[in-house]
Design an enzyme around this catalytic site. Structure first.
Site, PDB file in Angstrom:
ATOM      1  CE  LYS A  40      15.380 -39.827 -70.765  1.00  0.00           C
ATOM      2  NZ  LYS A  40      15.690 -40.883 -69.778  1.00  0.00           N
ATOM      3  N   GLY A  41      18.467 -42.551 -76.362  1.00  0.00           N
ATOM      4  CA  GLY A  41      19.726 -42.492 -77.098  1.00  0.00           C
ATOM      5  C   GLY A  41      19.644 -42.101 -78.560  1.00  0.00           C
ATOM      6  CD  GLU A  96      18.693 -48.745 -80.056  1.00  0.00           C
ATOM      7  OE1 GLU A  96      19.286 -47.677 -79.788  1.00  0.00           O
ATOM      8  OE2 GLU A  96      18.243 -49.492 -79.176  1.00  0.00           O
ATOM      9  CG  ASP A 100      26.653 -53.542 -75.342  1.00  0.00           C
ATOM     10  OD1 ASP A 100      27.469 -54.410 -75.683  1.00  0.00           O
ATOM     11  OD2 ASP A 100      26.685 -52.997 -74.226  1.00  0.00           O
ATOM     12  CE  LYS A 128      29.747 -50.702 -76.640  1.00  0.00           C
ATOM     13  NZ  LYS A 128      29.675 -50.725 -75.166  1.00  0.00           N
ATOM     14  CG  PHE A 149      30.336 -47.333 -71.428  1.00  0.00           C
ATOM     15  CD1 PHE A 149      29.239 -48.177 -71.430  1.00  0.00           C
ATOM     16  CD2 PHE A 149      30.145 -45.984 -71.150  1.00  0.00           C
ATOM     17  CE1 PHE A 149      27.965 -47.684 -71.150  1.00  0.00           C
ATOM     18  CE2 PHE A 149      28.869 -45.484 -70.871  1.00  0.00           C
ATOM     19  CZ  PHE A 149      27.782 -46.345 -70.868  1.00  0.00           C
ATOM     20  CB  VAL A 150      31.227 -45.028 -76.897  1.00  0.00           C
ATOM     21  CG1 VAL A 150      32.500 -45.707 -77.380  1.00  0.00           C
ATOM     22  CG2 VAL A 150      30.007 -45.815 -77.354  1.00  0.00           C
ATOM     23  CG  ASP A 156      22.940 -42.411 -70.851  1.00  0.00           C
ATOM     24  OD1 ASP A 156      22.756 -43.325 -71.681  1.00  0.00           O
ATOM     25  OD2 ASP A 156      22.657 -42.528 -69.647  1.00  0.00           O
ATOM     26  NE  ARG A 162      20.389 -39.539 -72.568  1.00  0.00           N
ATOM     27  CZ  ARG A 162      20.319 -40.868 -72.646  1.00  0.00           C
ATOM     28  NH1 ARG A 162      20.749 -41.491 -73.716  1.00  0.00           N
ATOM     29  NH2 ARG A 162      19.822 -41.571 -71.653  1.00  0.00           N
TER      30      ARG A 162
HETATM   31  P1  IMP Z   1      21.896 -53.865 -75.736  1.00  0.00           P
HETATM   32  O1  IMP Z   1      20.542 -54.325 -75.353  1.00  0.00           O
HETATM   33  O2  IMP Z   1      22.961 -54.491 -74.889  1.00  0.00           O
HETATM   34  O3  IMP Z   1      22.194 -54.001 -77.206  1.00  0.00           O
HETATM   35  O4  IMP Z   1      22.013 -52.354 -75.317  1.00  0.00           O
HETATM   36  C1  IMP Z   1      21.433 -51.345 -75.997  1.00  0.00           C
HETATM   37  C2  IMP Z   1      21.394 -50.078 -75.184  1.00  0.00           C
HETATM   38  O5  IMP Z   1      22.403 -50.065 -74.177  1.00  0.00           O
HETATM   39  C3  IMP Z   1      21.705 -48.898 -76.063  1.00  0.00           C
HETATM   40  O6  IMP Z   1      20.546 -48.398 -76.660  1.00  0.00           O
HETATM   41  C4  IMP Z   1      22.337 -47.945 -75.082  1.00  0.00           C
HETATM   42  O7  IMP Z   1      21.359 -47.181 -74.440  1.00  0.00           O
HETATM   43  C5  IMP Z   1      23.011 -48.807 -74.059  1.00  0.00           C
HETATM   44  N1  IMP Z   1      24.451 -48.952 -74.324  1.00  0.00           N
HETATM   45  C6  IMP Z   1      25.109 -50.035 -74.767  1.00  0.00           C
HETATM   46  N2  IMP Z   1      26.420 -49.804 -74.904  1.00  0.00           N
HETATM   47  C7  IMP Z   1      26.606 -48.516 -74.535  1.00  0.00           C
HETATM   48  C8  IMP Z   1      27.772 -47.652 -74.489  1.00  0.00           C
HETATM   49  O8  IMP Z   1      28.919 -48.008 -74.824  1.00  0.00           O
HETATM   50  N3  IMP Z   1      27.547 -46.384 -74.070  1.00  0.00           N
HETATM   51  C9  IMP Z   1      26.320 -45.921 -73.711  1.00  0.00           C
HETATM   52  N4  IMP Z   1      25.221 -46.680 -73.758  1.00  0.00           N
HETATM   53  C10 IMP Z   1      25.354 -47.964 -74.167  1.00  0.00           C
HETATM   54 MG    MG Z   2      19.648 -46.629 -75.152  1.00  0.00          MG
END
Ligand code: IMP
Ligand code: MG
Length: 175
Positions: A40-41, A96, A100, A128, A149-150, A156, A162
């Site tokens: 959803k982000g 996106e 992270d 990040k 964490f943001v 969210d 959100r």
């Molecule tokens: P990744 O697979 O670790 O790159 O994570 C991606 C997903 O994790 C993002 O699309 C977000 O939904 C969630 N996410 C990662 N870091 C944060 C954060 O700091 N705040 C909120 N959601 C996060």
């Molecule tokens: Mg997400």
């Protein structure tokens, strides 16, 4: 938990999205652009970025899940909603909210690449810095941030925040 600090203001975000939109419009002139938002982000980034794109463009969405209600990555990626259309031969730009660990995106890129799009690129409002456990090549980056964490602007914490118009840092409240 409460939000106590604005990390990136509404104005900074909008300025950056207009620059990204202009770059995307230049790069995709004469192409067959399909912007794919990762739900959803990305729904807010997608809506605001799209309004700065001046070339013909279509939209689709995918929903994946890599996190539960917690703030830590699980490493598990599930496709909850796939694309509605075929992407063979199309110029696909994934949008996106944040990258992270990179696990979500590298999984997505892999599963979309086998469908043979003409091109497959990535735009993310936030990246990040230095903590991708899987290297992800982000063509359009809004802001690089630290490991905190943001929330806000689509991001969210346990489903909430959100709708904040800025990106903020979550901090524990003292109560
Ligand atoms: P990744 O697979 O670790 O790159 O994570 C991606 C997903 O994790 C993002 O699309 C977000 O939904 C969630 N996410 C990662 N870091 C944060 C954060 O700091 N705040 C909120 N959601 C996060
Ligand atoms: Mg997400």
């Amino acid at each position: 938990m409460n939000v106590s600090k604005v990390l990136i203001s509404e104005e900074e975000i909008q300025t950056k999205l207009s620059e990204m939109g202009k770059q995307i419009s230049d790069d995709y002139a004469g192409k067959d652009l399909l912007m794919v938002g990762v739900l959803k982000g990305a729904f807010i980034v997608m809506a605001d970025l799209a309004r700065h794109v001046t070339v013909p463009v279509e939209f689709d969405f995918m929903a994946v899940s890599s996190y539960g209600a917690a703030t830590q990555t699980s490493g598990v990626v599930r496709i909850l909603k796939d694309l509605d259309q075929e992407i063979a031969g199309r110029d696909v730009l994934i949008v996106e909210d944040i990258i992270d660990s990179g696990l979500t995106l590298s999984y997505l890129l892999k599963s979309l690449r086998v469908r043979r799009p003409a091109s497959l690129e990535l735009a993310s409002l936030l990246v990040k810095k230095g903590i991708q456990s899987v290297p992800v090549d982000v063509r359009y980056t809004g802001f690089e941030i630290g490991p905190e964490f943001v929330v806000g602007y689509g991001l969210d914490y346990a489903g909430k925040y959100r709708n904040l118009p800025y990106v903020g840092v979550m901090e524990e409240s003292s109560e």
